[in-house]
Scaffold this active site. Structure first.
Site, PDB file in Angstrom:
ATOM      1  N   TYR A  97      53.985  60.620  61.026  1.00  0.00           N
ATOM      2  CA  TYR A  97      55.360  60.777  60.561  1.00  0.00           C
ATOM      3  C   TYR A  97      56.329  60.937  61.734  1.00  0.00           C
ATOM      4  CZ  TYR A  97      59.433  63.028  58.421  1.00  0.00           C
ATOM      5  OH  TYR A  97      60.708  63.352  58.050  1.00  0.00           O
ATOM      6  N   VAL A 112      62.851  49.101  50.508  1.00  0.00           N
ATOM      7  CA  VAL A 112      63.473  48.820  51.798  1.00  0.00           C
ATOM      8  C   VAL A 112      62.501  48.214  52.798  1.00  0.00           C
ATOM      9  CG1 VAL A 112      65.248  50.578  51.519  1.00  0.00           C
ATOM     10  CG2 VAL A 112      63.087  51.178  52.648  1.00  0.00           C
ATOM     11  N   ALA A 170      56.809  57.774  63.920  1.00  0.00           N
ATOM     12  CA  ALA A 170      57.668  56.776  63.280  1.00  0.00           C
ATOM     13  C   ALA A 170      59.141  57.173  63.382  1.00  0.00           C
ATOM     14  CB  ALA A 170      57.268  56.603  61.818  1.00  0.00           C
TER      15      ALA A 170
END
Length: 253
Positions: free
Chosen positions: A159, A62, A162
């Protein structure tokens, strides 16, 4: 969800697998996207079909727009539509407080890897499916984020940053796409166990979270799948730009 075409990214295991299987039970046509784990993805397809559902496994990274565009074209050429997109894929991450990088150890490359996996991957797929969703005047986009945005019980900086960016992106999409009959929402799981990412979360951390959680347990993949299915349903047709926390009440906003 009967006859709806549902694309779930990162669906070969964990939360993505639970989401895909739940849509299969609801008689959707499920596209099980995967990056490398073809055998696992095909096993998910088999499990869906064994329960009377319909599914197809498709490989695509992706973070690569060309691969996403190819996957979406293949779906549209063969099925004619994409009704629901669940952006679940992410750059691999291990939730282990003892091995995480602290703020002073992180480099920009750490952030960039998570931003590419979460935000760029979500952007690529949304951009690829929006022309079709606008033409048909219907679409459901559900983007996976995290309750760590609200309660960073362990500061997984790269993490969580984002995922916060994905939430901001999703709300901007919701504002612009509402007139086209397209809803955009987020699901923010708490620590979900068992999954590959959470297996290294230490027992003492899990116990602390359980004690703090009003429901007295950690999330299961099936809990997250139920929330995603709701946001994809006709009952949620007037809900957009929202972030549904699925963490047993750990975060209340």
């Amino acid at each position: 969800m009967q006859d709806r075409v549902v694309l779930v990214t990162g669906a070969s295991r964990g939360i993505g697998k639970a989401i895909a299987k739940n849509f299969g039970k609801k008689q959707a046509m499920v596209i099980v996207n995967y990056l490398k784990s073809e055998d696992l993805a095909e096993q998910v397809v088999k499990e869906i079909e064994d329960e009377g559902g319909h599914a197809l496994a498709l490989q695509a990274d992706v973070t690569q727009a060309s691969e996403v565009n190819g996957m979406v074209k293949a779906i549209l050429d063969n099925l004619g539509t994409i009704d629901v997109v669940v952006n679940n894929a992410l750059h691999h991450y291990t939730f282990n407080p003892k091995t995480r990088k602290t703020a002073w150890e992180l480099e920009w490359e750490d952030y960039q890897g998570q931003i590419d996996g979460s935000l760029k991957g979500t952007f690529n797929l949304c951009k690829a499916v929006l022309p079709q969703m606008k033409r048909q005047g219907y679409g459901r986009i559900i983007n996976m984020v995290t309750n760590l945005m609200d309660f960073p019980v362990v500061p997984y900086h790269d993490y969580t940053t984002a995922k916060a960016a994905v939430l901001g992106y999703s709300r901007n999409l919701a504002k612009e796409l509402g007139p086209f009959g397209i809803t955009v929402n987020c699901v923010a799981p708490g620590l979900t166990y068992p999954t590959d990412s959470s297996r290294e979360t230490q027992e003492d951390v899990r116990e602390i979270l359980i004690r703090l959680t009003p429901m007295g347990r950690l999330a299961l993949p099936e809990d997250i799948a139920g929330a995603v299915a709701f946001l994809a349903s006709k009952e949620a047709g007037f809900i957009t730009g929202q972030c549904l926390r699925v963490d047993g009440g750990l975060t209340m906003t």
